[in-house]
Design a protein around this motif. Structure first.
Motif, PDB file in Angstrom:
ATOM      1  N   ASP A 126      67.631  31.776  51.772  1.00 40.24           N
ATOM      2  CA  ASP A 126      67.048  30.467  51.904  1.00 40.24           C
ATOM      3  C   ASP A 126      65.603  30.430  51.903  1.00 40.24           C
ATOM      4  O   ASP A 126      64.818  31.024  52.530  1.00 40.24           O
ATOM      5  CB  ASP A 126      67.479  29.677  53.385  1.00 40.24           C
ATOM      6  N   ILE A 127      64.966  29.431  51.025  1.00 41.23           N
ATOM      7  CA  ILE A 127      63.576  29.634  50.775  1.00 41.23           C
ATOM      8  C   ILE A 127      62.938  28.254  50.965  1.00 41.23           C
ATOM      9  O   ILE A 127      63.746  27.333  50.558  1.00 41.23           O
ATOM     10  CB  ILE A 127      63.137  30.094  49.449  1.00 41.23           C
ATOM     11  N   GLY A 128      61.904  28.270  51.527  1.00 39.37           N
ATOM     12  CA  GLY A 128      61.262  26.923  51.777  1.00 39.37           C
ATOM     13  C   GLY A 128      59.487  26.874  51.215  1.00 39.37           C
ATOM     14  O   GLY A 128      59.102  27.983  50.688  1.00 39.37           O
ATOM     15  N   ILE A 129      59.272  25.745  51.124  1.00 43.22           N
ATOM     16  CA  ILE A 129      57.791  25.613  50.802  1.00 43.22           C
ATOM     17  C   ILE A 129      57.283  24.603  52.045  1.00 43.22           C
ATOM     18  O   ILE A 129      57.833  23.629  52.351  1.00 43.22           O
ATOM     19  CB  ILE A 129      57.629  24.665  49.587  1.00 43.22           C
ATOM     20  N   GLY A 130      56.123  25.107  52.355  1.00 45.27           N
ATOM     21  CA  GLY A 130      55.474  24.235  53.299  1.00 45.27           C
ATOM     22  C   GLY A 130      53.888  24.240  53.109  1.00 45.27           C
ATOM     23  O   GLY A 130      53.437  24.823  52.196  1.00 45.27           O
ATOM     24  N   PHE A 131      53.112  23.767  54.230  1.00 45.14           N
ATOM     25  CA  PHE A 131      51.670  23.634  54.015  1.00 45.14           C
ATOM     26  C   PHE A 131      51.143  24.509  55.422  1.00 45.14           C
ATOM     27  O   PHE A 131      51.500  24.397  56.425  1.00 45.14           O
ATOM     28  CB  PHE A 131      51.022  22.240  53.869  1.00 45.14           C
ATOM     29  N   MET A 132      49.880  25.108  55.089  1.00 44.33           N
ATOM     30  CA  MET A 132      49.425  26.112  56.181  1.00 44.33           C
ATOM     31  C   MET A 132      48.179  25.050  56.985  1.00 44.33           C
ATOM     32  O   MET A 132      47.330  24.691  56.493  1.00 44.33           O
ATOM     33  CB  MET A 132      48.584  27.155  55.451  1.00 44.33           C
ATOM     34  N   CYS A 133      48.604  24.766  58.127  1.00 45.35           N
ATOM     35  CA  CYS A 133      47.792  24.138  59.004  1.00 45.35           C
ATOM     36  C   CYS A 133      46.615  25.041  59.843  1.00 45.35           C
ATOM     37  O   CYS A 133      47.039  26.119  59.730  1.00 45.35           O
ATOM     38  CB  CYS A 133      48.585  23.451  60.291  1.00 45.35           C
ATOM     39  N   PRO A 134      45.641  24.644  60.090  1.00 49.64           N
ATOM     40  CA  PRO A 134      44.465  25.530  60.787  1.00 49.64           C
ATOM     41  C   PRO A 134      44.864  26.128  61.932  1.00 49.64           C
ATOM     42  O   PRO A 134      45.479  25.572  62.688  1.00 49.64           O
ATOM     43  CB  PRO A 134      43.212  24.432  60.845  1.00 49.64           C
ATOM     44  N   PRO A 141      57.271  23.332  57.378  1.00 51.60           N
ATOM     45  CA  PRO A 141      57.984  23.130  56.360  1.00 51.60           C
ATOM     46  C   PRO A 141      57.852  21.629  55.844  1.00 51.60           C
ATOM     47  O   PRO A 141      57.747  20.999  56.496  1.00 51.60           O
ATOM     48  CB  PRO A 141      59.310  23.391  57.420  1.00 51.60           C
ATOM     49  N   ALA A 142      58.002  21.665  54.214  1.00 50.49           N
ATOM     50  CA  ALA A 142      58.064  20.475  53.574  1.00 50.49           C
ATOM     51  C   ALA A 142      59.542  20.439  52.894  1.00 50.49           C
ATOM     52  O   ALA A 142      59.956  19.295  52.803  1.00 50.49           O
ATOM     53  CB  ALA A 142      56.829  20.302  52.966  1.00 50.49           C
ATOM     54  N   LEU A 143      59.672  21.529  51.985  1.00 53.78           N
ATOM     55  CA  LEU A 143      60.955  21.411  51.287  1.00 53.78           C
ATOM     56  C   LEU A 143      61.692  22.627  51.343  1.00 53.78           C
ATOM     57  O   LEU A 143      61.302  23.695  51.918  1.00 53.78           O
ATOM     58  CB  LEU A 143      60.527  21.437  49.783  1.00 53.78           C
ATOM     59  N   TYR A 144      63.300  22.545  51.348  1.00 54.88           N
ATOM     60  CA  TYR A 144      63.910  23.607  51.513  1.00 54.88           C
ATOM     61  C   TYR A 144      64.912  23.923  50.180  1.00 54.88           C
ATOM     62  O   TYR A 144      65.270  22.868  49.829  1.00 54.88           O
ATOM     63  CB  TYR A 144      64.853  23.057  52.592  1.00 54.88           C
ATOM     64  N   PHE A 145      65.077  24.833  49.981  1.00 57.88           N
ATOM     65  CA  PHE A 145      66.035  25.524  48.718  1.00 57.88           C
ATOM     66  C   PHE A 145      66.848  26.208  49.432  1.00 57.88           C
ATOM     67  O   PHE A 145      66.814  27.369  50.032  1.00 57.88           O
ATOM     68  CB  PHE A 145      65.392  26.191  47.788  1.00 57.88           C
ATOM     69  N   ASN A 146      68.264  25.699  49.315  1.00 59.61           N
ATOM     70  CA  ASN A 146      69.518  26.174  49.860  1.00 59.61           C
ATOM     71  C   ASN A 146      69.965  27.265  49.054  1.00 59.61           C
ATOM     72  O   ASN A 146      70.221  27.080  47.793  1.00 59.61           O
ATOM     73  CB  ASN A 146      70.341  25.205  50.248  1.00 59.61           C
TER      74      ASN A 146
END
Length: 215
Positions: A126-134, A141-146
C-alpha cells in the motif's frame, strides 16, 4: 522544478444556525481517481450552530509532495513506515531489506508531469502520496494506492484541487473508496490562490444552502 509554496487556509463560521461537519479532501478530477487510487480525507471539523465566538478551522498545505509506505487499519491511514520527497516528473523505488525495513530510493527523472513510485519489495504494498507540512517528519496523506503489485508502480498527476463537503460520515485520514454522496459546496485549486494566507467563511441560507466565500 517549480518553487514550493505554502497555503494557510482559515475556515470560519458564526451563528450558522445548525451544527455541521465540514470535510476537506483532494478529490478533484484526476485521471484514474477511484480506479487506480483513492482520495483521503484531509480535515474534518464540527462547527456549532450558535455562540458568542466564531468557530474556525485552520489547514496548511505545502506543494512539496512525498510518497509514503502506507499503514492502513479498517479503511483509515494510521501511519507511514517511510517516505521520500517527490516532484513532478520523478520516479522512486520502494524496496524492503533483509530486516524487513522499507526504503524509498532517491528520486530520478521519470515521465514528465507524473509522480511515480515503483514497488520492488517482492510483495504487494500500500502506497500513498501526501504533502510535507513544516515541522512534520511524515507527510499528510492525500491519495492512496491499494495493493500495488511487485514490479508495478503507483502513478498519478496530482492536482491540488481542494473540495469541501458537509458530511459527518467520514473521519480524518479515511480512505474514500467512492465519491462522497453529498454535493461539493466549494472547490479551489490551491496553486491558483494569490496569497499564502486566506480566510474563508462558511454560511447557510434556506435558498442556497451551505456555501463558502472568501473573507
Amino acid at each position: 522544478m517549480s518553487e514550493t509554496f505554502v497555503r494557510n487556509l482559515n475556515f470560519q463560521t458564526h451563528d450558522l444556525g445548525r451544527e455541521v461537519t465540514l470535510l476537506l479532501t483532494f478529490d478533484g478530477n484526476m485521471k484514474g481517481l477511484y480506479k487506480n487510487f483513492c482520495p483521503i480525507v484531509w480535515k474534518t471539523c464540527t462547527f456549532g450552530k450558535e455562540g458568542e465566538c466564531p468557530y474556525s478551522m485552520r489547514a496548511t498545505y505545502t506543494s512539496q509532495l512525498a510518497f509514503f509506505k502506507a499503514q492502513v487499519d479498517e479503511g483509515t491511514i494510521t501511519d507511514a513506515a517511510t517516505c521520500v520527497n517527490i516532484n513532478e516528473g520523478e520516479i522512486t523505488t520502494l524496496t524492503q531489506d533483509d530486516d524487513e525495513v522499507f526504503h524509498f530510493s532517491d528520486p530520478v527523472a521519470g515521465e514528465k508531469g507524473l509522480l511515480q513510485a515503483k514497488n520492488e519489495t517482492g510483495f504487494v504494498q500500500d502506497i500513498g502520496i501526501g504533502f510535507m507540512c513544516p515541522g512534520e517528519l511524515m507527510p499528510t496523506p492525500a491519495l492512496y494506492f491499494n495493493d500495488v503489485g511487485d514490479g508495478s508502480s503507483a502513478v498519478a498527476k496530482f492536482i491540488p484541487k481542494l473540495r469541501a463537503y458537509i458530511t459527518s460520515d467520514y473521519g480524518q485520514t479515511a480512505i474514500l473508496q467512492r465519491a462522497i454522496d453529498s454535493h461539493c459546496i466549494w472547490e479551489q485549486d490551491l496553486s491558483y490562490l494569490d496569497a499564502e494566507n486566506t480566510t474563508w467563511k462558511l454560511t447557510y441560507d434556506e435558498y442556497y444552502g451551505h456555501k463558502i466565500i472568501r473573507g
